[in-house]
Enzyme design. Structure first.
Site, short mmCIF file in Angstrom:
data_model
loop_
_atom_site.label_atom_id
_atom_site.label_comp_id
_atom_site.label_asym_id
_atom_site.label_seq_id
_atom_site.Cartn_x
_atom_site.Cartn_y
_atom_site.Cartn_z
N HIS A 1 7.86 -7.55 -3.96
CA HIS A 1 6.55 -8.02 -4.35
C HIS A 1 6.61 -9.35 -5.31
O HIS A 1 6.97 -9.21 -6.40
CB HIS A 1 5.98 -6.90 -5.39
CG HIS A 1 5.40 -5.73 -4.46
ND1 HIS A 1 4.03 -5.35 -4.11
CD2 HIS A 1 6.04 -4.55 -4.26
CE1 HIS A 1 4.06 -4.51 -3.73
NE2 HIS A 1 5.14 -3.80 -3.45
N CYS B 1 5.30 -6.15 1.50
CA CYS B 1 5.50 -4.82 1.34
C CYS B 1 4.86 -3.99 2.85
O CYS B 1 5.15 -4.12 3.90
CB CYS B 1 5.18 -4.08 0.18
SG CYS B 1 5.80 -2.65 -0.04
N TYR B 2 4.06 -3.15 2.50
CA TYR B 2 3.33 -2.82 3.62
C TYR B 2 2.81 -3.67 4.66
O TYR B 2 2.87 -3.47 6.00
CB TYR B 2 1.97 -1.95 3.15
CG TYR B 2 1.23 -1.05 4.05
CD1 TYR B 2 1.61 0.29 4.85
CD2 TYR B 2 0.18 -1.76 5.01
CE1 TYR B 2 0.93 0.74 5.67
CE2 TYR B 2 -0.56 -1.12 5.81
CZ TYR B 2 -0.14 0.39 6.45
OH TYR B 2 -0.68 0.70 7.26
N GLY C 1 0.90 -1.20 0.20
CA GLY C 1 0.09 -0.09 0.17
C GLY C 1 0.90 1.43 -0.03
O GLY C 1 1.92 1.17 0.22
N SER D 1 -15.29 -2.83 -29.24
CA SER D 1 -14.40 -1.92 -29.52
C SER D 1 -13.30 -2.56 -30.43
O SER D 1 -12.49 -1.86 -31.30
CB SER D 1 -13.43 -1.83 -28.43
OG SER D 1 -12.75 -2.90 -27.87
N GLY D 2 -13.36 -3.86 -30.80
CA GLY D 2 -12.35 -4.60 -31.57
C GLY D 2 -11.44 -5.32 -31.02
O GLY D 2 -10.66 -6.05 -31.38
N GLY D 3 -11.07 -5.09 -29.56
CA GLY D 3 -10.30 -5.70 -28.66
C GLY D 3 -10.78 -7.11 -28.43
O GLY D 3 -11.93 -7.32 -28.11
N VAL D 4 -9.85 -7.76 -27.52
CA VAL D 4 -10.16 -9.20 -26.98
C VAL D 4 -11.04 -9.18 -25.99
O VAL D 4 -12.11 -9.86 -25.65
CB VAL D 4 -8.77 -9.78 -26.77
CG1 VAL D 4 -8.09 -9.21 -25.54
CG2 VAL D 4 -9.18 -11.55 -26.44
N ASP D 5 -11.11 -8.13 -25.31
CA ASP D 5 -11.98 -8.02 -23.84
C ASP D 5 -13.57 -7.76 -24.38
O ASP D 5 -14.21 -8.75 -23.74
CB ASP D 5 -11.47 -6.55 -23.13
CG ASP D 5 -10.07 -6.56 -22.87
OD1 ASP D 5 -9.36 -7.69 -22.68
OD2 ASP D 5 -9.53 -5.61 -22.39
N SER D 6 -13.76 -6.83 -25.24
CA SER D 6 -15.02 -6.68 -25.63
C SER D 6 -15.63 -7.94 -26.49
O SER D 6 -16.78 -8.41 -26.18
CB SER D 6 -15.49 -5.23 -26.40
OG SER D 6 -14.84 -5.32 -27.49
N LYS E 1 -5.75 -9.90 -18.49
CA LYS E 1 -5.67 -9.93 -20.05
C LYS E 1 -5.27 -11.13 -20.27
O LYS E 1 -6.09 -11.91 -21.17
CB LYS E 1 -4.74 -8.81 -20.60
CG LYS E 1 -4.74 -8.87 -22.28
CD LYS E 1 -5.79 -8.28 -22.73
CE LYS E 1 -5.84 -6.87 -22.61
NZ LYS E 1 -7.00 -6.35 -23.36
N GLU F 1 4.16 -11.21 -6.43
CA GLU F 1 3.28 -11.09 -7.48
C GLU F 1 3.58 -10.66 -8.70
O GLU F 1 2.89 -10.69 -9.60
CB GLU F 1 2.12 -10.57 -6.80
CG GLU F 1 2.04 -9.01 -6.65
CD GLU F 1 2.56 -8.42 -5.32
OE1 GLU F 1 2.13 -7.37 -4.90
OE2 GLU F 1 3.37 -9.16 -4.59
#
Length: 505
Positions: A163, A81-82, A54, A219-224, A361, A165
Site C-alpha cells: 500500500h 493489493c486487491y 479490498g 465538541s471542542g475539537g478541531v473538526d467541529s 485530519k 498510500e
C-alpha cells in the site's frame, strides 16, 4: 474542477488514503464505487484510474470484479493489493489463495528501480492471496524476502501488492507521483488547501438556501471548530447557531477553556450543562457500542431543545469516522459506530451538511490555519465524541471519571513539559477496571490499572506507537501511581493500527 484521478473502491479501509496522497501531491482525485458505470468514468476524462485494495479474494465467485481491459482503454491503471491481483488474474497470471492475511511492515527488493538508487524499501502490507506467476508480457519489478511478487508492470499498467498510500510505506508518495508522471504524463496539479477552501464555501452557499439557519454542535475539537468557522464564513454568524455541551465526559477544565476559545472566535455560541443527564443515562452500562448509542441519544434530546428554527444540522464528520462506521463506496466492513455518523439527522428531522466529510485530519488542520483559528485549537489532539466514556472501560461513573481525569491531566502536563505534545498525533489514558496487588508505603494496595496510549499518524487511518524514553515513562508512571488515588499500576500500549484501533472502545 481540474482533471484528475479516479480511484475505484473495492472495499479497502485505505481507499480514501489514495485520494489523500494524490491530493497531497497536487493532483485532484475522487473515489467512486468499483462498479461505477463505464460511461460515468469516461465522462470524467481521468488522467489515470486506480484500483484499490479490498478484503475479498479475487478467486471467490462473489468478490467484486470488473473488466480491466475496459478500464485501461480509458486511462492508465494503477492496481494496489486487491487491484493488483485483479489485474494479474484477468491478464492471465496465476494467484495463490491464502487463508491467513499478512499485516504490517515488510521489506521488498526492487529488480527494476522506479526511484533512483532505491534498491530495498520498507512497505505496509495488508493482503491474503499472492501472485504465483505473472501474466504474459508482464515485467517483474520487485519481490519480498519470501520471493513473493510485490510489483509488476505492463503496457499502461503499474501494480503494487503493498500500500503506497499508507504513511508507513517509505517513499509511497514518490511511487504515486511516478505513476502520475511516467504513466499518466501528468505534471504537478494545482489542487491545494486554498482551492479546497474555495470549493467548500461555494458548496455550502449552494447547499443552504438563503436565510435558512444551520445548527452546529461543537465538541471542542478541531473538526467541529473548523466546521463552525467555515459555515460562519460562508453564511454569516447569525445563520449558524452553535452549541457546546458539557457532557461531564470532558477532560479536566476542558469545558471552560474551550468555551472561552469559541467566544474569542466570535461564534454564535451557547453552552449547555448536561453532566447529570449523561451520567444517569450511562449508569450501569458497560458495553462500548451501547455507550456510544446512549450518548448519541442524549445528544439528540439536547439538540431538539436547542435547535429552534434551524432546518440544517452541521457535523464535523471526517472520512476516518465514515469508513469506520460505514462502507458507502465499496464492500468494506464496519469497525465501530460513531455517534455522528448514520441516523442522527433523521431523528432530528433536519437536513444534514457535512462539509469536511471527504477530508482527513491534517487537511482540516491546514484548512483551520487558512481560516485563522488559533494554534491551540488547530493542534489539539483528537478527542472522541463520546469523550472519556470510551476511555473508562466498564461502567462510567463520577468516581471512575475523576481517576481518569487526574491521570490524563498528569500525562498531558508531562508531554507539554517535555516538548512532546506536538510530536504526537494523539495521547490519552485508559482506565482498566481490573485490580492488581501493589505496595504503597508499608501497606498492601489493590488498585486499578491506567494504560497510557501515544501514537504517531498523519491521518488516523494507520498509526504507530510513540517511542518514549525510559526516563519519561518511569517518571510518568511514578507520578500517576503516587498522585492518583485508586491507581496501582501503569502500562504502555504499543499496539499499532492495524491490527488495533487508536481508541480502546
Amino acid at each position: 474542477m481540474n482533471r484528475g484521478f479516479v480511484i475505484l473502491d473495492f472495499g479497502s479501509q485505505y481507499t480514501w488514503l489514495i485520494a489523500r496522497r494524490l491530493r497531497e501531491l497536487g493532483y485532484y482525485s475522487e473515489v467512486l464505487s468499483y462498479n461505477e458505470s463505464l460511461e460515468s468514468i469516461k465522462s470524467k476524462e481521468p488522467l489515470g484510474i486506480v484500483l484499490s485494495g479490498g478484503p475479498s479474494s479475487v478467486l471467490d465467485n462473489s468478490s467484486p470484479k470488473r473488466s480491466v481491459d475496459e478500464l485501461s482503454s480509458i486511462a492508465p491503471l494503477l492496481g494496489i493489493c486487491y487491484g493488483m491481483q485483479l489485474i494479474a488474474f484477468q491478464k492471465g497470471g496465476k494467484l495463490l489463495k491464502s487463508f491467513q492475511r499478512t499485516y504490517g511492515h515488510n521489506e521488498i527488493y526492487w529488480e527494476k528501480q522506479l526511484i533512483p538508487k532505491l534498491k530495498t524499501q520498507k512497505v505496509w502490507m495488508s493482503h491474503g492471496d499472492s501472485i504465483q506467476s505473472l501474466p504474459p508480457q508482464a515485467q517483474l519489478l520487485s519481490k519480498d524476502s519470501k520471493s513473493l511478487i510485490t510489483a509488476f508492470c505492463m503496457d499502461k499498467i503499474l501494480a503494487f501488492q503493498f500500500h503506497p498510500e499508507v504513511s508507513h510505506t517509505e517513499h509511497g508518495g514518490k511511487l504515486l507521483d511516478f505513476f502520475a508522471k511516467e504513466y499518466c504524463k501528468s505534471s504537478k496539479g494545482n489542487h491545494s488547501i486554498g482551492s479546497i477552501k474555495e470549493n467548500l464555501i461555494s458548496n455550502i452557499k449552494q447547499q443552504i438556501p438563503e436565510k435558512e439557519k444551520v445548527f452546529c454542535a461543537l465538541s471542542g475539537g478541531v473538526d467541529s471548530s473548523v466546521t463552525a468557522v467555515l459555515l460562519s464564513s460562508a453564511l454569516g454568524t447569525n445563520r449558524v447557531n452553535c452549541v457546546f455541551v458539557d457532557t461531564g465526559l470532558l477532560r479536566s477544565d476542558e469545558y471552560e477553556e474551550v468555551f472561552e476559545s469559541y467566544k474569542s472566535l466570535k461564534l454564535n455560541i451557547k453552552g449547555v450543562k448536561a453532566e447529570k443527564t449523561f451520567l444517569q443515562a450511562l449508569s450501569g452500562v458497560t458495553d462500548p457500542e451501547q455507550k456510544r448509542k446512549i450518548i448519541g441519544k442524549v445528544f439528540i434530546d439536547i439538540f431538539k431543545k436547542e435547535m429552534k428554527d434551524c432546518k440544517y444540522l452541521a457535523q464535523g464528520t471526517l472520512y476516518p469516522d465514515v469508513i469506520e462506521s460505514l462502507s458507502p463506496k465499496g464492500s468494506g466492513v464496519t469497525i465501530k459506530s460513531h455517534h455522528n455518523v448514520g441516523a442522527l439527522p433523521k431523528k432530528l428531522n433536519l437536513k444534514l451538511i457535512e462539509p469536511l466529510r471527504d477530508l482527513f485530519k491534517d487537511e482540516v488542520r491546514e484548512l483551520g490555519k487558512s481560516l485563522a483559528l488559533s494554534n491551540t485549537l488547530i493542534n489539539r489532539h483528537p478527542f472522541p465524541g463520546p469523550g472519556l466514556a470510551i476511555r473508562c472501560l466498564g461502567e462510567v461513573n463520577s468516581y471512575q471519571l475523576e481517576i481518569l481525569r487526574k491521570a490524563d491531566h498528569i500525562y498531558i502536563e508531562e508531554l507539554r513539559k517535555n516538548n512532546l505534545y506536538d510530536k504526537i498525533w494523539q495521547a490519552f489514558c485508559v482506565l482498566i477496571p481490573l485490580k492488581t496487588v501493589g505496595v504503597k508505603g508499608d501497606s498492601r494496595s489493590y488498585e486499578q490499572i491506567i494504560s497510557v496510549r501515544a501514537i504517531t499518524s498523519k491521518d488516523g487511518m494507520t498509526a504507530d506507537w510513540f517511542p518514549f524514553s525510559e526516563s519519561f515513562l518511569q517518571n510518568l508512571s511514578c507520578r500517576i501511581v503516587n498522585e492518583v488515588s485508586g491507581v496501582g499500576r501503569v502500562v504502555y500500549d504499543i499496539t499499532s493500527k492495524p491490527p488495533g484501533t487508536i481508541e480502546w472502545e
